[in-house]
Design an enzyme around this catalytic site. Structure first.
Site, PDB file in Angstrom:
ATOM      1  CG  ASP A 223    -100.376  27.193 -52.807  1.00  0.00           C
ATOM      2  OD1 ASP A 223     -99.929  28.318 -52.504  1.00  0.00           O
ATOM      3  OD2 ASP A 223    -100.290  26.207 -52.059  1.00  0.00           O
TER       4      ASP A 223
ATOM      5  CE  LYS B 294    -100.061  24.927 -48.332  1.00  0.00           C
ATOM      6  NZ  LYS B 294     -99.305  25.100 -49.575  1.00  0.00           N
TER       7      LYS B 294
HETATM    8  P1  NAP Z   1     -94.586  18.259 -50.043  1.00  0.00           P
HETATM    9  O1  NAP Z   1     -96.053  18.060 -50.096  1.00  0.00           O
HETATM   10  O2  NAP Z   1     -93.808  17.779 -48.872  1.00  0.00           O
HETATM   11  O3  NAP Z   1     -93.982  17.549 -51.375  1.00  0.00           O
HETATM   12  C1  NAP Z   1     -92.612  17.550 -51.661  1.00  0.00           C
HETATM   13  C2  NAP Z   1     -92.325  16.644 -52.858  1.00  0.00           C
HETATM   14  O4  NAP Z   1     -90.913  16.658 -53.083  1.00  0.00           O
HETATM   15  C3  NAP Z   1     -92.713  15.188 -52.626  1.00  0.00           C
HETATM   16  O5  NAP Z   1     -93.061  14.604 -53.860  1.00  0.00           O
HETATM   17  C4  NAP Z   1     -91.406  14.592 -52.102  1.00  0.00           C
HETATM   18  O6  NAP Z   1     -91.292  13.202 -52.338  1.00  0.00           O
HETATM   19  C5  NAP Z   1     -90.407  15.315 -52.979  1.00  0.00           C
HETATM   20  N1  NAP Z   1     -89.081  15.330 -52.385  1.00  0.00           N
HETATM   21  C6  NAP Z   1     -88.729  15.802 -51.164  1.00  0.00           C
HETATM   22  N2  NAP Z   1     -87.398  15.670 -50.971  1.00  0.00           N
HETATM   23  C7  NAP Z   1     -86.923  15.078 -52.091  1.00  0.00           C
HETATM   24  C8  NAP Z   1     -85.621  14.639 -52.502  1.00  0.00           C
HETATM   25  N3  NAP Z   1     -84.568  14.807 -51.716  1.00  0.00           N
HETATM   26  N4  NAP Z   1     -85.505  14.083 -53.717  1.00  0.00           N
HETATM   27  C9  NAP Z   1     -86.568  13.914 -54.512  1.00  0.00           C
HETATM   28  N5  NAP Z   1     -87.824  14.289 -54.192  1.00  0.00           N
HETATM   29  C10 NAP Z   1     -87.991  14.862 -53.002  1.00  0.00           C
HETATM   30  O7  NAP Z   1     -94.197  19.782 -50.197  1.00  0.00           O
HETATM   31  P2  NAP Z   1     -94.962  20.889 -51.072  1.00  0.00           P
HETATM   32  O8  NAP Z   1     -95.890  21.633 -50.226  1.00  0.00           O
HETATM   33  O9  NAP Z   1     -95.477  20.229 -52.302  1.00  0.00           O
HETATM   34  O10 NAP Z   1     -93.757  21.893 -51.411  1.00  0.00           O
HETATM   35  C11 NAP Z   1     -92.782  21.562 -52.374  1.00  0.00           C
HETATM   36  C12 NAP Z   1     -91.861  22.762 -52.600  1.00  0.00           C
HETATM   37  O11 NAP Z   1     -92.613  23.863 -53.112  1.00  0.00           O
HETATM   38  C13 NAP Z   1     -91.201  23.282 -51.324  1.00  0.00           C
HETATM   39  O12 NAP Z   1     -89.899  23.690 -51.648  1.00  0.00           O
HETATM   40  C14 NAP Z   1     -92.042  24.475 -50.941  1.00  0.00           C
HETATM   41  O13 NAP Z   1     -91.314  25.446 -50.209  1.00  0.00           O
HETATM   42  C15 NAP Z   1     -92.405  25.009 -52.317  1.00  0.00           C
HETATM   43  N6  NAP Z   1     -93.640  25.820 -52.319  1.00  0.00           N
HETATM   44  C16 NAP Z   1     -93.541  27.106 -52.730  1.00  0.00           C
HETATM   45  C17 NAP Z   1     -94.674  27.881 -52.795  1.00  0.00           C
HETATM   46  C18 NAP Z   1     -94.561  29.313 -53.265  1.00  0.00           C
HETATM   47  O14 NAP Z   1     -95.489  30.075 -53.028  1.00  0.00           O
HETATM   48  N7  NAP Z   1     -93.490  29.675 -53.931  1.00  0.00           N
HETATM   49  C19 NAP Z   1     -95.926  27.352 -52.418  1.00  0.00           C
HETATM   50  C20 NAP Z   1     -95.993  26.013 -52.000  1.00  0.00           C
HETATM   51  C21 NAP Z   1     -94.837  25.255 -51.953  1.00  0.00           C
HETATM   52  P3  NAP Z   1     -91.886  12.143 -51.269  1.00  0.00           P
HETATM   53  O15 NAP Z   1     -93.352  12.180 -51.431  1.00  0.00           O
HETATM   54  O16 NAP Z   1     -91.275  10.856 -51.701  1.00  0.00           O
HETATM   55  O17 NAP Z   1     -91.427  12.601 -49.909  1.00  0.00           O
END
Ligand code: NAP
Length: 293
Positions: free
Chosen positions: A108, A72
């Protein structure tokens, strides 16, 4: 790679891994429902071959792409033009191809805003807690600040540097206050004020994968946190459809919104960009619910 016949338009989702992505089901359902002779493919591309593969796909006649992790952000530098919202967030999830030129968008933001817009009074001039500081959190904060002008946004993250960099991109040069008047703060998961802020927030958004299948017994908020009926809890996770976080919030009387809504709306904006047509939302939502439940 062979070129697509002229009446067929082909689209695909770029990711690594990508086999669990739901975009093929969404777009193929919509194409079929509207009688469009279009195709949608899973395009599993490793980061190191993204540039070469993208050129191959363009040569093969692809008209557009969705983009998921891990591409992305890194894909921005390969595009000819990036729309201003995607540029501000630093992430692209949809690409349109015109005459071999690639244009990047981020749907998004609109997807999230549309999923919560019936609850805008929970956001305007209120305190909002965002759990996580990744790509989705960035899109959510951007949308909330521009659309609803909240009083305060608190980003809760395990990596404070990342959270601070997120809020720095929204505050003015000299302070952490946005031009819309929103104040920003970053705190860690172990911060002494976390529990109190969870209680005081009007909206809590889970933008981490905590609670996602298979870890469905996990919740991003501590056990025995006191939530209440004046709050809105939003989880971006859609597997499961109702996460433990949302269950706890509902039990406390809070309003809840799961990630399926954002998924459907971000997909419908991408579909509109791809085809110029409205996605048949009810049909697509129904297919996704069946698949996910
Ligand atoms: P990302 O860029 O990998 O970011 C994930 C975030 O969560 C980071 O800040 C990460 O911290 C934190 N994190 C991961 N595991 C953790 C844990 N065990 N404890 C505390 N913090 C934790 O992912 P993303 O793209 O932002 O996606 C995040 C979530 O949104 C996912 O579940 C994804 O499926 C969902 N999502 C949904 C949609 C939808 O259309 N509904 C769209 C996009 C995303 P670090 O930086 O320290 O690793």
């Amino acid at each position: 790679m062979t070129k697509a016949p002229q009446n067929i338009r082909i689209f695909g989702i770029l990711g690594y891994p990508v086999r669990h992505a739901l975009s093929p089901l969404m777009h193929s359902t919509a194409f079929k429902e509207l009688g469009l002779p279009y195709e949608y493919h899973l395009l599993e591309v490793a980061p190191e071959s993204l540039r070469v593969k993208l050129n191959d796909f363009i040569d093969a006649g692809y008209s557009g792409f969705n983009v998921t992790l891990p591409h992305k952000t890194t894909i921005l530098k390969l595009l000819h033009n990036v729309e201003s919202t995607a540029q501000a967030i630093g992430a692209v999830n949809t690409i349109l191809v015109h005459d071999g030129r690639m244009e990047g968008y981020n749907t998004d933001v609109l997807g999230f805003i549309e999923s919560v817009k019936a609850y805008q009074s929970y956001f305007h001039k209120k305190k909002i807690l965002i759990l996580g500081a990744g790509g989705a959190a960035r899109a959510v904060v951007f949308g909330i600040v521009k659309e609803f002008a909240p009083d305060e946004v608190i980003v809760v993250a395990r990596n404070l540097e990342k959270a601070n960099s997120l809020i720095a991109s929204f505050g003015s040069n000299s302070s952490s206050i946005s031009p819309e008047g929103t104040r920003f703060r970053a705190i860690g998961w172990n911060d002494a004020s976390f529990r109190e802020e969870l209680f005081r927030a009007s909206v809590i958004v889970n933008a981490t994968p905590v609670g996602m299948k298979p870890n469905v017994n996990q919740s991003p908020i501590p056990e025995h946190t006191t939530l209440h009926s004046g709050q809105l809890a939003v989880d971006l996770i859609y597997t499961p459809l109702e996460t433990r976080f949302l269950k706890l919030a509902a039990e406390a009387g809070a309003r809840t919104i799961g990630g399926l809504e954002m998924l459907v709306y971000q997909g419908s904006h991408a579909f509109q960009l791809f085809t110029g047509l409205s996605m048949p939302l009810d049909k697509v939502r129904q297919m996704l619910e069946t698949k996910l439940s």
